[in-house]
Design a protein around this motif. Structure first.
Motif, PDB file in Angstrom:
ATOM      1  N   ALA A 161       0.635  -1.210  -0.092  1.00 35.07           N
ATOM      2  CA  ALA A 161      -0.193   0.114  -0.117  1.00 35.07           C
ATOM      3  C   ALA A 161       0.870   1.267   0.471  1.00 35.07           C
ATOM      4  CB  ALA A 161      -1.340  -0.165   1.136  1.00 35.07           C
ATOM      5  N   GLY A 162       1.575   1.653  -0.888  1.00 31.97           N
ATOM      6  CA  GLY A 162       2.512   2.960  -0.939  1.00 31.97           C
ATOM      7  C   GLY A 162       1.881   3.241  -1.623  1.00 31.97           C
ATOM      8  N   GLY A 211       0.779   1.174  -5.497  1.00 34.20           N
ATOM      9  CA  GLY A 211      -0.917   0.312  -4.828  1.00 34.20           C
ATOM     10  C   GLY A 211      -2.016   1.095  -3.714  1.00 34.20           C
ATOM     11  N   GLN A 270       2.879  -3.686   7.384  1.00 32.91           N
ATOM     12  CA  GLN A 270       2.664  -2.733   8.122  1.00 32.91           C
ATOM     13  C   GLN A 270       2.097  -2.889   9.114  1.00 32.91           C
ATOM     14  OE1 GLN A 270       5.930  -1.453   9.223  1.00 32.91           O
ATOM     15  NE2 GLN A 270       7.310  -1.887   7.191  1.00 32.91           N
ATOM     16  N   GLY A 299      10.009   9.322   0.703  1.00 32.13           N
ATOM     17  CA  GLY A 299      10.274  10.316  -0.533  1.00 32.13           C
ATOM     18  C   GLY A 299       8.949  10.982   0.291  1.00 32.13           C
ATOM     19  N   THR A 358       2.106  -9.635   5.439  1.00 28.15           N
ATOM     20  CA  THR A 358       3.084  -9.971   4.809  1.00 28.15           C
ATOM     21  C   THR A 358       3.499 -11.093   3.380  1.00 28.15           C
ATOM     22  OG1 THR A 358       4.479  -9.204   6.952  1.00 28.15           O
ATOM     23  CG2 THR A 358       5.741 -10.671   4.863  1.00 28.15           C
ATOM     24  N   LEU A 368      19.780   5.656   1.904  1.00 29.17           N
ATOM     25  CA  LEU A 368      19.673   4.655   0.886  1.00 29.17           C
ATOM     26  C   LEU A 368      20.429   4.995  -0.441  1.00 29.17           C
ATOM     27  CD1 LEU A 368      16.782   4.770  -0.638  1.00 29.17           C
ATOM     28  CD2 LEU A 368      17.138   6.554  -1.782  1.00 29.17           C
TER      29      LEU A 368
HETATM   30  C1  LIG Z   1      14.594   7.839   2.199  1.00 26.86           C
HETATM   31  C2  LIG Z   1      13.713   8.014   0.411  1.00 26.86           C
HETATM   32  C3  LIG Z   1      13.458   9.287  -0.171  1.00 26.86           C
HETATM   33  C4  LIG Z   1      12.930   8.929  -1.272  1.00 26.86           C
HETATM   34  N1  LIG Z   1      12.407  10.870  -1.713  1.00 26.86           N
HETATM   35  C5  LIG Z   1      11.553  10.572  -2.674  1.00 26.86           C
HETATM   36  C6  LIG Z   1      10.927  11.653  -3.657  1.00 26.86           C
HETATM   37  O1  LIG Z   1      11.265  13.014  -3.179  1.00 26.86           O
HETATM   38  N2  LIG Z   1      10.275  11.938  -4.303  1.00 26.86           N
HETATM   39  C7  LIG Z   1       9.463  11.082  -5.123  1.00 26.86           C
HETATM   40  O2  LIG Z   1       9.170  10.895  -5.643  1.00 26.86           O
HETATM   41  N3  LIG Z   1       9.900   9.401  -4.392  1.00 26.86           N
HETATM   42  C8  LIG Z   1      11.427   9.588  -3.527  1.00 26.86           C
HETATM   43  N4  LIG Z   1      12.008   8.501  -3.216  1.00 26.86           N
HETATM   44  C9  LIG Z   1      11.286   7.068  -3.956  1.00 26.86           C
HETATM   45  C10 LIG Z   1       9.901   6.691  -3.711  1.00 26.86           C
HETATM   46  O3  LIG Z   1       9.346   6.603  -2.228  1.00 26.86           O
HETATM   47  C11 LIG Z   1       9.147   5.008  -4.368  1.00 26.86           C
HETATM   48  O4  LIG Z   1       9.139   5.528  -5.365  1.00 26.86           O
HETATM   49  C12 LIG Z   1       7.476   4.735  -4.229  1.00 26.86           C
HETATM   50  O5  LIG Z   1       7.233   4.590  -2.623  1.00 26.86           O
HETATM   51  C13 LIG Z   1       7.388   4.230  -4.695  1.00 26.86           C
HETATM   52  O6  LIG Z   1       6.479   3.867  -4.559  1.00 26.86           O
HETATM   53  P1  LIG Z   1       5.513   2.856  -3.976  1.00 26.86           P
HETATM   54  O7  LIG Z   1       4.493   2.531  -4.190  1.00 26.86           O
HETATM   55  O8  LIG Z   1       5.747   1.760  -5.049  1.00 26.86           O
HETATM   56  O9  LIG Z   1       6.383   1.266  -3.575  1.00 26.86           O
HETATM   57  P2  LIG Z   1       6.674   1.836  -2.254  1.00 26.86           P
HETATM   58  O10 LIG Z   1       6.511   2.792  -2.292  1.00 26.86           O
HETATM   59  O11 LIG Z   1       7.748   1.598  -1.683  1.00 26.86           O
HETATM   60  O12 LIG Z   1       5.667   1.298  -1.386  1.00 26.86           O
HETATM   61  C14 LIG Z   1       5.464  -0.458  -1.117  1.00 26.86           C
HETATM   62  C15 LIG Z   1       5.009  -1.227  -0.224  1.00 26.86           C
HETATM   63  O13 LIG Z   1       4.664  -2.738  -0.064  1.00 26.86           O
HETATM   64  C16 LIG Z   1       4.387  -2.911   0.980  1.00 26.86           C
HETATM   65  N5  LIG Z   1       5.134  -4.016   1.028  1.00 26.86           N
HETATM   66  C17 LIG Z   1       6.728  -4.883   0.637  1.00 26.86           C
HETATM   67  N6  LIG Z   1       6.846  -5.682   0.995  1.00 26.86           N
HETATM   68  C18 LIG Z   1       5.859  -6.058   1.223  1.00 26.86           C
HETATM   69  C19 LIG Z   1       5.609  -7.502   1.058  1.00 26.86           C
HETATM   70  N7  LIG Z   1       6.223  -8.622   1.107  1.00 26.86           N
HETATM   71  N8  LIG Z   1       3.931  -8.154   1.851  1.00 26.86           N
HETATM   72  C20 LIG Z   1       3.138  -6.908   2.496  1.00 26.86           C
HETATM   73  N9  LIG Z   1       3.483  -5.292   2.079  1.00 26.86           N
HETATM   74  C21 LIG Z   1       5.134  -5.549   1.427  1.00 26.86           C
HETATM   75  C22 LIG Z   1       5.824  -2.559   2.158  1.00 26.86           C
HETATM   76  O14 LIG Z   1       5.551  -2.100   3.653  1.00 26.86           O
HETATM   77  C23 LIG Z   1       5.668  -0.675   1.015  1.00 26.86           C
HETATM   78  O15 LIG Z   1       4.240  -0.332   1.970  1.00 26.86           O
HETATM   79  C24 LIG Z   1      12.808   7.802  -1.897  1.00 26.86           C
HETATM   80  C25 LIG Z   1      12.555   6.535  -1.423  1.00 26.86           C
HETATM   81  C26 LIG Z   1      13.649   6.741   0.146  1.00 26.86           C
HETATM   82  C27 LIG Z   1      13.943   5.496   0.097  1.00 26.86           C
END
Ligand SMILES: Cc1cc2nc3c(=O)[nH]c(=O)nc-3n(C[C@H](O)[C@H](O)[C@H](O)COP(=O)(O)OP(=O)(O)OC[C@H]3O[C@@H](n4cnc5c(N)ncnc54)[C@H](O)[C@@H]3O)c2cc1C
Length: 403
Positions: free
Chosen positions: A9-10, A13, A33, A42, A124, A268
């Motif tokens: 749920a990032g 999702g 989580q 970020g 998870t 990171l």
């Molecule tokens: C320190 C840092 C700074 C950043 N700065 C920026 C910024 O300023 N601007 C920007 O656009 N991007 C930034 N990013 C990148 C950005 O955070 C990610 O690209 C973005 O969050 C990706 O979104 P997502 O939904 O694909 O994945 P995520 O946000 O990573 O979400 C994935 C989710 O899946 C869950 N998950 C993982 N594995 C499992 C599992 N096995 N079972 C169930 N749940 C699971 C996690 O808990 C999480 O909630 C940064 C990243 C970091 C780490």
């Protein structure tokens, strides 16, 4: 009506779950989580991310979240300010710095208004469930023990260390990265206003500072890849002394004064890659799970939200139309085909700035020491930065949410 299982749920999702639930599609969203604040993300939301949320009908909800707006960036080389750039002059609004836990809570609360949506926290996912050459669900650890969660389509949005990607055995193209980023927060200094960011450029180092949504100053400090262990051994004082060597005296004094008040330290490990194939029968990967982005240009959240818009356009009708596997897989293939070009182009653009800083010393010294101030005076920095910034700000393809 078919049922989708979304893992993670990032931003990718949670927003896709909302968009599908809004169409009446059954969605189970699994998140490991129990509290969104436990996952470090970020905070920089570019105009394209803001636009994506507006297209979802969530503009007002976004505006109500804790945030700051960056209106100017001052670029320094050591103690010398080279140029002050206002994003407006570059042809796009500046980024917003938005609380990610608040953004994600808002997205799942909006999704929960629809009866076909179900969020399970503290779950998870460990593996894929396969049946007749097709992904038919996932196996997950839950507070009540291990269980299968089945669906007509599994969507992996489980981030940069995706379990679903690993279990599916999908291969990626990697772009080697020369740097990692140390993130931390310090109290906001009085000499910097809440709309101004600073960037400190030098050979093999770069620091970016911006006011965070919580009243503190966020620092992103770029270091040689793999050198964090050495930095950590020197302790927080050694760490501050090293950062202070590369910044202006006002900031160096501030860092020394607030040394003990550094919070949210996070390393990171920079990875930038892209799956060769984003889907298999019954499975589609999106967001960082399909293409972890370099931090250059603050792209990850924005690209993830744009993935969700395109995925909703193709998957929404296919899922609402029933569970015909061939139709779902064809829709998954169309999502990947539409998103791949933008992700590839943005990842290519992200490689440029590090090449300048991590290239030969003479080149970055010449560029930063002699050419940049001159080019800034001639207005060329604004023009060149503008052309790159507009692509980071707005994206490079047209992404719209179908009605
Ligand atoms: C320190 C840092 C700074 C950043 N700065 C920026 C910024 O300023 N601007 C920007 O656009 N991007 C930034 N990013 C990148 C950005 O955070 C990610 O690209 C973005 O969050 C990706 O979104 P997502 O939904 O694909 O994945 P995520 O946000 O990573 O979400 C994935 C989710 O899946 C869950 N998950 C993982 N594995 C499992 C599992 N096995 N079972 C169930 N749940 C699971 C996690 O808990 C999480 O909630 C940064 C990243 C970091 C780490």
């Amino acid at each position: 009506m078919a049922h989708a299982v979304i893992v993670g749920a990032g931003p990718a999702g949670a927003s896709l779950a909302y968009l599908l639930a809004r169409r009446g599609v059954g969605v189970t969203l699994l998140e490991r989580q129990t509290d969104f604040a436990r996952e470090f993300r970020g905070e920089g939301l570019m105009p394209s991310g803001v636009e994506a949320l507006r297209a979802m009908g969530l503009g007002a909800a976004l505006d109500a979240l804790p945030q700051t707006h960056i209106q100017a960036v001052e670029i320094f080389r050591g103690s010398r300010r080279l140029v002050r750039i206002e994003p407006r002059d570059l042809g796009a609004p500046g980024p917003r710095i938005v609380s990610q836990p608040a953004l994600l809570e808002m997205l799942v609360a909006e999704a929960a208004r629809f009866p076909s949506f179900r969020l399970e926290r503290g779950v998870t996912v460990r593996d894929l469930v396969r049946e007749a050459e097709r992904v038919a669900g996932v196996r997950a650890d839950t507070p009540a023990g291990s269980r299968e969660v089945r669906g007509d389509l599994v969507i992996g949005t489980d981030g940069r260390a995706s379990v679903l990607r690993a279990r599916a055995g999908l291969r990626a193209r990697h772009a080697e990265q020369a740097f990692d980023v140390v993130w931390c927060k310090v109290p906001q200094p009085a000499f910097l206003d809440r709309g101004t960011a600073r960037a400190y450029l030098g050979h093999r180092h770069f620091a970016l500072l911006f006011p965070s949504y919580d009243g503190r100053l966020q620092i992103g400090w770029i270091i040689d890849k793999g050198s964090f262990g050495d930095l950590r051994r020197r302790g927080i004082e050694g760490w501050i002394a090293e950062m202070a060597r590369h910044v202006s005296p006002d900031l160096a004094a501030h860092l020394r004064a607030v040394g003990g008040a550094i919070t949210h330290p996070f390393l990171l490990d920079v990875v930038c890659d892209r799956l060769e194939r984003w889907w298999l029968p019954g499975l589609l990967l999106l967001g960082d799970a399909a293409h972890p982005m370099s931090p250059v240009g603050a792209q990850g959240i924005n690209i993830a939200l744009r993935d969700a818009l395109v995925a909703a356009n193709h998957l929404g009708p296919a899922l609402a139309g029933g569970a015909a596997p061939a139709a779902l897989d064809a829709a998954a293939g169309r999502v990947a085909a539409e998103r791949e070009p933008e992700v590839a182009e943005i990842q290519r653009l992200q490689q440029g700035p590090p090449r300048l800083l991590f290239g030969p010393a003479w080149r970055s010294d010449l560029l930063l020491g002699a050419l940049l101030p001159l080019l800034a005076r001639l207005g060329i920095v604004t023009r060149v930065a503008g052309s790159v910034f507009r692509r980071f700000a707005n994206g490079v393809t047209t992404v719209r949410l179908a009605a």
